[in-house]
Design a protein around this motif. Structure first.
Motif, PDB file in Angstrom:
ATOM      1  N   VAL A  54      68.771  41.613  62.983  1.00  0.00           N
ATOM      2  CA  VAL A  54      68.534  43.025  62.625  1.00  0.00           C
ATOM      3  C   VAL A  54      67.231  43.088  61.843  1.00  0.00           C
ATOM      4  O   VAL A  54      67.045  42.340  60.877  1.00  0.00           O
ATOM      5  CB  VAL A  54      69.664  43.576  61.715  1.00  0.00           C
ATOM      6  N   ALA A  55      66.347  43.984  62.273  1.00  0.00           N
ATOM      7  CA  ALA A  55      65.045  44.104  61.612  1.00  0.00           C
ATOM      8  C   ALA A  55      64.958  45.428  60.857  1.00  0.00           C
ATOM      9  O   ALA A  55      65.518  46.435  61.295  1.00  0.00           O
ATOM     10  CB  ALA A  55      63.929  44.021  62.647  1.00  0.00           C
ATOM     11  N   ALA A  56      64.253  45.411  59.739  1.00  0.00           N
ATOM     12  CA  ALA A  56      63.967  46.657  59.031  1.00  0.00           C
ATOM     13  C   ALA A  56      62.781  47.325  59.720  1.00  0.00           C
ATOM     14  O   ALA A  56      61.854  46.640  60.161  1.00  0.00           O
ATOM     15  CB  ALA A  56      63.631  46.354  57.571  1.00  0.00           C
ATOM     16  N   VAL A  57      62.811  48.640  59.794  1.00  0.00           N
ATOM     17  CA  VAL A  57      61.660  49.378  60.346  1.00  0.00           C
ATOM     18  C   VAL A  57      60.495  49.254  59.369  1.00  0.00           C
ATOM     19  O   VAL A  57      59.339  49.192  59.766  1.00  0.00           O
ATOM     20  CB  VAL A  57      62.038  50.866  60.533  1.00  0.00           C
ATOM     21  N   ALA A  58      60.800  49.219  58.098  1.00  0.00           N
ATOM     22  CA  ALA A  58      59.771  49.018  57.065  1.00  0.00           C
ATOM     23  C   ALA A  58      60.413  48.267  55.907  1.00  0.00           C
ATOM     24  O   ALA A  58      61.597  48.480  55.605  1.00  0.00           O
ATOM     25  CB  ALA A  58      59.230  50.362  56.596  1.00  0.00           C
ATOM     26  N   ALA A  59      59.646  47.379  55.301  1.00  0.00           N
ATOM     27  CA  ALA A  59      60.101  46.656  54.109  1.00  0.00           C
ATOM     28  C   ALA A  59      58.902  46.489  53.201  1.00  0.00           C
ATOM     29  O   ALA A  59      57.915  45.855  53.590  1.00  0.00           O
ATOM     30  CB  ALA A  59      60.686  45.292  54.501  1.00  0.00           C
ATOM     31  N   ASP A  60      58.957  47.112  52.042  1.00  0.00           N
ATOM     32  CA  ASP A  60      57.811  47.081  51.128  1.00  0.00           C
ATOM     33  C   ASP A  60      58.276  46.856  49.705  1.00  0.00           C
ATOM     34  O   ASP A  60      59.280  47.448  49.284  1.00  0.00           O
ATOM     35  CB  ASP A  60      57.055  48.416  51.185  1.00  0.00           C
ATOM     36  N   ALA A  61      57.524  46.034  48.984  1.00  0.00           N
ATOM     37  CA  ALA A  61      57.845  45.824  47.572  1.00  0.00           C
ATOM     38  C   ALA A  61      57.258  46.988  46.778  1.00  0.00           C
ATOM     39  O   ALA A  61      56.091  47.337  46.940  1.00  0.00           O
ATOM     40  CB  ALA A  61      57.250  44.502  47.110  1.00  0.00           C
ATOM     41  N   ARG A  62      58.097  47.614  45.945  1.00  0.00           N
ATOM     42  CA  ARG A  62      57.595  48.685  45.067  1.00  0.00           C
ATOM     43  C   ARG A  62      57.410  48.159  43.648  1.00  0.00           C
ATOM     44  O   ARG A  62      57.007  48.888  42.751  1.00  0.00           O
ATOM     45  CB  ARG A  62      58.569  49.855  45.036  1.00  0.00           C
TER      46      ARG A  62
END
Ligand code: URA
Length: 236
Positions: free
Chosen positions: A164-172
């Protein structure tokens, strides 16, 4: 629609109970008491409201609600270990068949949709219909690039055959991760973060489709969704 049917469809109890509310002079329309249960009112007028014991209710053929879920509440009418999210809502909603649109874990906070429109509930919970959902996770360990890549490229969850992949993954932040996922698998975000080598300590949902949780909605508070909100939800 006659007044008894108005109260009945809006969750004020059985027809007999609704008639009793009217007969007991507890219901008013436009500031005027109405004790005639058979009196007709224009419920197709979007601004039509009634009040019971001084509390004003808009008439809605279907209820579409947004709750800012606090931690410690279960998305069930029959909770096992915590309070129910329905305890945060007027009882009229459960009475008219409002249910959660998907579930958040008891310790997850943020955006929870509820409705008594079966098609709407199905549309937003069906695995076929991909709706982006944005979560913000607080992680135990510092987030690194390898974890972000793993989340974007896909992680294999225990018991699943495909990654399963995330559409977006970003560190805030060092320990703050924003993750957009399309599916709604059981504990999906927590399991994805674990599979990427970290641990989710807290989870908050801030967006579903194109609709964000309004900052003005306090934890535990709810609001009706209007046509514009429903359009935003679908446009995500
Ligand atoms: N993913 C989770 O792990 N928990 C939630 O409550 C929602 C998504």
């Amino acid at each position: 629609m006659n007044l008894e049917s108005i109260l009945f469809t809006q969750g004020f109890g059985s027809r007999r109970q609704c008639r009793a509310l009217i007969n007991d002079a507890r219901v008013s329309i436009g500031g005027t008491l109405c004790t005639d249960a058979d009196a007709d009112f224009p419920t197709d007028d979007a601004s039509f409201c009634f009040s019971v014991d001084g509390v004003v209710w808009p008439y809605r053929e279907r209820a579409y609600l947004l709750l800012n879920k606090p931690a410690g509440y279960e998305c069930s009418r029959d909770p096992q270990h915590h309070l129910s999210v329905f305890s945060l809502l007027p009882p009229q909603f459960a009475e008219r068949g409002v249910q959660c649109v998907g579930r958040l874990d008891q310790d997850t906070t943020g955006m929870l949709l509820l409705s008594d429109d079966g098609k709407f509930v199905h549309m937003f919970t069906s695995p076929k219909r991909k709706v982006p959902k944005v979560y913000v996770a607080t992680t135990r360990h510092a987030i690194d690039d390898a974890q972000l890549s793993a989340l974007r490229n896909g992680v294999l969850l225990h018991g699943e055959s495909k990654p399963v992949a995330a559409v977006a993954a970003d560190a805030r932040g060092e320990h703050t991760l924003a993750l957009t996922v399309m599916e709604g698998k059981y504990h999906q975000v927590k399991r994805m973060i674990a599979a990427a080598g970290n641990r989710c300590e807290a989870l908050h949902r801030e967006r579903v489709g194109g609709l964000a949780l309004p900052e003005s909605l306090a934890p535990g508070a709810w609001q009706w969704l209007d046509e514009a909100d429903l359009g935003s939800l679908r446009s995500g």
